[in-house]
Enzyme design. Structure first.
Site, short mmCIF file in Angstrom:
data_model
loop_
_atom_site.label_atom_id
_atom_site.label_comp_id
_atom_site.label_asym_id
_atom_site.label_seq_id
_atom_site.Cartn_x
_atom_site.Cartn_y
_atom_site.Cartn_z
N CYS A 136 23.87 87.95 86.28
CA CYS A 136 23.56 86.53 86.15
C CYS A 136 24.81 85.73 85.78
O CYS A 136 25.68 85.58 86.63
CB CYS A 136 22.40 86.34 85.17
N HIS A 185 18.41 90.07 87.49
CA HIS A 185 18.48 90.92 86.30
C HIS A 185 17.87 92.29 86.58
O HIS A 185 16.68 92.49 86.35
CB HIS A 185 17.70 90.27 85.15
N GLU A 231 18.13 94.86 84.85
CA GLU A 231 17.75 95.52 83.59
C GLU A 231 16.27 95.36 83.25
O GLU A 231 15.71 96.20 82.53
CB GLU A 231 18.63 95.01 82.43
N1 GLN Z 1 23.60 79.97 82.64
C1 GLN Z 1 23.47 80.50 83.95
C2 GLN Z 1 22.42 79.75 84.76
O1 GLN Z 1 21.59 79.09 84.21
C3 GLN Z 1 23.16 81.98 83.93
C4 GLN Z 1 21.84 82.32 83.29
C5 GLN Z 1 21.71 83.78 82.91
O2 GLN Z 1 22.70 84.48 82.77
N2 GLN Z 1 20.48 84.23 82.68
O3 GLN Z 1 22.42 79.84 85.96
#
Ligand code: GLN
Length: 554
Positions: free
Chosen positions: A385, A518, A520
């Protein structure tokens, strides 16, 4: 299996918080599933936030995301890791959500003419949320964990709702109370008084536990068990010892040894003959406890003091390590303390580098330094992310030479907005539950590392973000050597087709992967995530470790 009415098990906590109700609930679910009972777990949280999505990880640890896009308590992660069954919105209910529906009903006029009160309206709504899971005959057993400890003001409506359900459904309902039995070194004794008081508090509220699970650092003697049984009004065999375990994954076996599943089935009048089939679980534990090798990897993030903030990532590493029979030691590296000058000193002893998800500016320069180090030194890298967004920015700055490239989250005026806000997020004003959340399909490029790792083209992974790769730059990145390895084919607000970059790779590097999703959240004991399995294997290759013959689970 013989048809029975759905049974309900409530798990409450007493004496202290953080005793591990989530792990006990998940372990019991594992045991019941292994006996063939269709089981699910739900968590009722007594705080007023609608969900933990807007909570800082310092407050509440990781925010776990379900397939259907609910932002939930991290205990739901344990439920999925132990049961291998996806949870949903219905599996996590907070006081905020309960009140919201009651107040919305009041505004609609559903209670027209009546005073709306905690009892019966709030308790009815709690009971409805519990019963909701029983609809459609999907489960034989529903385990509901009540957050907090009995005696807390905010737990009162929940305990009352459970009392009413017990009264309404009789033997289809049971209560497990988890307490703490402290050891007084000076007296050389385990003390049961706090447990007795905690059960008295429950009794004052009209609820009698059927089983008492005692967290303890020393074995409970027969005498201690008898005392708890007598003063808490339960059968001696229903006093279950829960000693500190080497790993949380050992708890189902310890609970089985103590007969928790058997007592529960007996109380619920369900057949309890035989033993649960835990062959797969045991084989996982064996590998976990007898590794052939050991490596250290780095987790670069800004919440490193707090292990709960990266719970799912740490568990994914542990599970992937077990598959590879390699003990993965995770070095938590604070991104704020990392820069170009000390990156070698801090990461030099790590065989792989994971850059964590996150929000906001704090610590991003350190993340960029870690990524540059991984890219230029051929250290296996996985960016999740924000970690993926950062590897795009690092590439733009140091390979494409766009020194001021950034995400508009960090620098809204950057000349090179290589990461920018998603179109549909531009007009979002409310912060709660409005990110791009939950599972989305992704098509993997045939010629990619990810395609090899997953062993298929079409995958689905969970998301939680507002920003994304800016498609205006795809051609520049591809020309300079960064591959767009995974694409989501979606539609915009007007229904027009659009593509979203979900994963990037550097084919010139042995293992350099950034994913907008994600992985995970989907790694379980039964199905360790292929991306983590491959990442650990890449770390082993980098360390020159020979791995066991068995091929990684795809
Ligand atoms: N801050 C980034 C976004 O909103 C990544 C979010 C995250 O890592 N869950 O796109």
């Amino acid at each position: 299996m013989h048809k029975h009415k759905t049974k309900f098990i409530f798990v409450t906590g007493g004496v202290a918080s953080s005793l591990g109700k989530g792990i006990i609930s998940a372990s019991l679910a594992r045991l019941l599933l292994s006996r063939g009972y269709r089981t699910t777990i739900q968590k009722l949280d007594p705080y007023i936030n609608i969900d933990p999505g807007t909570l800082n990880p310092y407050e509440h640890g990781e925010c776990y995301v379900t397939e259907d896009g609910a932002e939930t308590d991290l205990d739901l992660g344990h439920y999925e890791r132990f049961t291998n069954i996806p949870t949903s919105q219905a599996n996590n209910v907070t006081t905020g959500r309960i009140y919201l529906s009651v107040i919305e009903k009041e505004r609609r006029g559903d209670y027209l003419g009546h005073t709306v009160q905690v009892i019966p309206h709030v308790t009815d709504e709690i009971k409805r949320r519990v019963r909701l899971l029983a609809e459609g005959d999907k489960f034989d057993v529903i385990i509901t964990e009540i957050g907090g400890t009995v005696g807390d003001i905010e737990s009162l409506p929940y305990v009352e709702a459970v009392r009413q359900l017990t009264w309404e459904m009789g033997e289809d309902v049971m209560v497990i109370h988890l307490t703490y039995v402290p050891y007084l070194a000076a007296a050389g004794e385990l003390k049961t008084k706090p447990t007795q008081h905690s059960v008295k508090t429950m009794l004052e509220q009209g609820l009698q536990p059927d089983v008492i699970v005692c967290r303890t650092e020393h074995p409970l003697s027969k005498g201690v068990r008898a005392k708890v049984a007598l003063f808490c009004n339960v059968q001696p065999e229903c006093v279950i010892e829960s000693q500190d375990a080497r790993s949380i994954y050992e708890v189902p076996l310890l609970m089985q040894k103590e007969g928790l599943d058997k007592q529960v089935l007996k109380i619920l009048k369900l057949p309890y003959g035989g033993r649960p089939n835990l062959t797969k679980w045991r084989s996982f534990l064996r590998k976990l406890e007898h590794p052939h090798s050991e490596i250290q990897v780095a987790l670069v993030g800004k919440y490193v003091e707090l292990k709960d903030a990266y719970k799912s990532i740490l568990e994914s590493f542990l599970q992937a390590g077990a598959v590879n029979q390699c003990k993965v030691k995770v070095k938590m590296v604070h991104s704020e303390h990392l820069d170009k000058d000390n990156v070698e000193a801090q990461l030099g002893d790590c065989k792989a580098i994971l850059v964590a998800p996150g929000f906001g500016k704090r610590g991003i320069e350190g993340k960029l330094a870690a990524i540059e180090y991984a890219r230029t030194k051929n250290v296996p890298f996985l960016g999740i992310c924000l970690g993926m967004q950062m590897c795009v920015i690092e590439f733009a700055r140091n390979v494409l030479g766009w020194k001021t490239a950034n995400s508009t989250e960090m620098d809204p005026k950057t000349k090179y907005p290589v990461i920018h806000i998603m179109d549909e997020q531009k007009n979002v004003k409310n912060m709660g539950g409005t990110m791009r959340l939950g599972a989305y399909p992704c098509a993997l490029e045939k010629e990619s590392l990810l395609y090899k790792v997953y062993g298929k083209k079409d995958i689905s992974e969970r998301h939680r973000h507002r920003y994304e790769f800016n498609n205006d730059y795809i051609a520049d990145f591809e020309a300079a050597g960064m591959k767009m390895a995974g694409i989501n084919h979606g539609t915009n607000a007007e229904g027009k087709g659009l593509i979203r970059v979900e994963a990037v790779e550097l084919p010139s590097h042995p293992f350099f992967v950034g994913v907008q999703f994600h992985p995970e959240y989907k790694s379980t004991v039964e199905n360790p995530h292929p991306l983590f399995v491959a990442f650990v294997r890449a770390a082993m290759d980098y360390a020159g470790i020979h791995h066991p013959d068995e091929t990684a689970k795809k």
